[in-house]
Enzyme design. Structure first.
Site, PDB file in Angstrom:
ATOM      1  N   ASN A   9       0.885  27.379 -16.961  1.00 39.64           N
ATOM      2  CA  ASN A   9       2.356  27.319 -16.964  1.00 39.64           C
ATOM      3  C   ASN A   9       2.651  27.405 -18.489  1.00 39.64           C
ATOM      4  O   ASN A   9       2.830  26.267 -18.979  1.00 39.64           O
ATOM      5  CB  ASN A   9       2.705  26.173 -16.250  1.00 39.64           C
ATOM      6  N   LYS A  11       5.770  27.535 -19.495  1.00 36.62           N
ATOM      7  CA  LYS A  11       7.114  26.931 -19.927  1.00 36.62           C
ATOM      8  C   LYS A  11       7.687  28.060 -20.715  1.00 36.62           C
ATOM      9  O   LYS A  11       7.674  29.084 -20.511  1.00 36.62           O
ATOM     10  CB  LYS A  11       6.789  25.539 -20.232  1.00 36.62           C
ATOM     11  N   HIS A  94       8.686  22.563  -9.869  1.00 39.43           N
ATOM     12  CA  HIS A  94       8.367  21.963 -11.105  1.00 39.43           C
ATOM     13  C   HIS A  94       9.022  20.406 -11.301  1.00 39.43           C
ATOM     14  O   HIS A  94      10.227  20.496 -11.122  1.00 39.43           O
ATOM     15  CB  HIS A  94       7.953  22.750 -11.904  1.00 39.43           C
ATOM     16  N   GLU A  96       9.925  19.481 -14.070  1.00 38.45           N
ATOM     17  CA  GLU A  96      11.051  19.804 -14.994  1.00 38.45           C
ATOM     18  C   GLU A  96      12.407  20.250 -14.291  1.00 38.45           C
ATOM     19  O   GLU A  96      13.553  20.356 -14.840  1.00 38.45           O
ATOM     20  CB  GLU A  96      10.441  20.870 -16.128  1.00 38.45           C
ATOM     21  N   GLU A 166       1.484  16.839  -9.699  1.00 38.93           N
ATOM     22  CA  GLU A 166       1.555  16.629 -11.081  1.00 38.93           C
ATOM     23  C   GLU A 166       2.359  15.378 -11.493  1.00 38.93           C
ATOM     24  O   GLU A 166       3.669  15.214 -11.331  1.00 38.93           O
ATOM     25  CB  GLU A 166       2.316  17.895 -11.749  1.00 38.93           C
ATOM     26  N   GLY A 172       2.855  16.415 -20.271  1.00 36.24           N
ATOM     27  CA  GLY A 172       3.273  16.725 -21.801  1.00 36.24           C
ATOM     28  C   GLY A 172       3.130  15.259 -22.564  1.00 36.24           C
ATOM     29  O   GLY A 172       3.443  15.254 -23.551  1.00 36.24           O
ATOM     30  N   SER A 211      -1.382  16.816 -18.450  1.00 37.12           N
ATOM     31  CA  SER A 211      -2.354  16.704 -19.612  1.00 37.12           C
ATOM     32  C   SER A 211      -3.887  16.966 -19.534  1.00 37.12           C
ATOM     33  O   SER A 211      -4.645  16.435 -19.762  1.00 37.12           O
ATOM     34  CB  SER A 211      -2.149  15.224 -20.408  1.00 37.12           C
TER      35      SER A 211
HETATM   36  P1  13P Z   1       0.740  19.433 -19.754  1.00 38.27           P
HETATM   37  O1  13P Z   1      -0.506  20.139 -19.323  1.00 38.27           O
HETATM   38  O2  13P Z   1       1.478  20.039 -21.030  1.00 38.27           O
HETATM   39  O3  13P Z   1       0.894  17.895 -19.481  1.00 38.27           O
HETATM   40  O4  13P Z   1       1.883  20.192 -18.476  1.00 38.27           O
HETATM   41  C1  13P Z   1       1.367  20.008 -17.155  1.00 38.27           C
HETATM   42  C2  13P Z   1       2.435  20.824 -16.401  1.00 38.27           C
HETATM   43  O5  13P Z   1       3.699  20.381 -16.549  1.00 38.27           O
HETATM   44  C3  13P Z   1       1.915  22.094 -15.854  1.00 38.27           C
HETATM   45  O6  13P Z   1       2.821  22.757 -14.969  1.00 38.27           O
END
Ligand code: 13P
Length: 250
Positions: A9, A11, A94, A96, A166, A172, A211
């Protein structure tokens, strides 16, 4: 045996040129026995990505989809449009999107249905916030996120979907769930579905995200109910992403 999937992903990162370079490097580094790879670039780079990926084993995914089929929804992208530019997968729900754009589980369920109706494979993201984990509410939160989807679409719909667990506190942050913590929630998700359909529960892929790095992927993917990963930051570096794919392969 469930075949593992590793999805990147991206982003809101990268330029058009950087996206192309990353895709080329990933394609060059994959082996014949590599796990299924899915790349989810920003919407505007999907067509470019499709041209680069075309004919290969790497699948294309989008990061979001509109719940509506078409119409006056400025700024939105429909499932049919995603299909039209070569997507096979799409992330829905997601954290976010849930936290920053106010998507609730009902909207996520409608997005899931929209994706399925156009033959896209939704990757349904679920996961708890840190305060919810600390309050012992992880299972309750994840269950309600899942139930919103099965309530609207039915459990059989999960047959054509992928789930991604997740934990929000691990996204992140560099703070990964331990393999044991991930396994506990993945097992809970599978068991909850097994109560309604044992075969679908046994077959559905449940990815871990939060992560995941080259250094921790192998131990996470070794857990019996972890069927691969949804990778954020580490999917932007070809070498790191390829190491994660290798950890899920062979
Ligand atoms: P990270 O791997 O940067 O923690 O992000 C995970 C994520 O949100 C994947 O959709």
């Amino acid at each position: 045996m469930r075949a593992k999937i590793v999805a990147g992903n991206w982003k809101m990162h990268g330029t058009r040129a950087e996206s192309a370079t990353l895709i080329d490097a990933i394609i060059a580094g994959l082996r014949a026995d590599s796990a299924q790879c899915v790349l989810c670039p920003p919407f505007v780079y999907l067509s470019d990505a499709w041209r680069l990926l075309r004919g290969g084993s790497v699948a294309l995914g989008a990061q979001d989809v509109c719940a509506e089929t078409h119409g006056a929804f400025t700024g939105e992208i429909s499932a049919a449009m995603l299909k039209d530019v070569g997507c096979q997968y799409v992330l829905v729900g997601h954290s976010e999107r849930r936290a920053l754009y106010g998507e609730d589980s009902q909207l996520v369920a409608r997005k899931f249905a929209a994706a399925l109706s156009r033959g896209l494979t939704p990757i349904l993201c679920v996961g708890e916030q840190l305060a919810e984990r600390e309050a012992g509410r992880t299972q309750e939160v994840v269950a309600s996120q899942l139930d919103a989807v099965t309530g609207l679409c039915g459990v059989p719909a999960l047959d054509a979907a992928v789930i991604a667990y997740e934990p929000v506190w691990a996204i992140g942050t560099g703070r990964t769930a331990t393999p044991g913590q991930a396994q506990d929630v993945h097992e809970f998700i599978r068991q909850r579905m097994a109560g309604q359909d044992a075969k679908i529960a046994a077959d559905v892929r449940i990815l871990y995200g939060g992560s995941v790095k080259a250094g921790n992927a192998r131990e996470l993917f070794a857990m019996p109910d972890v069927d691969g990963g949804l990778i954020g930051g580490a999917s932007l570096k070809a070498d790191e992403f390829l190491s994660i794919v290798a950890a899920a392969s062979g």
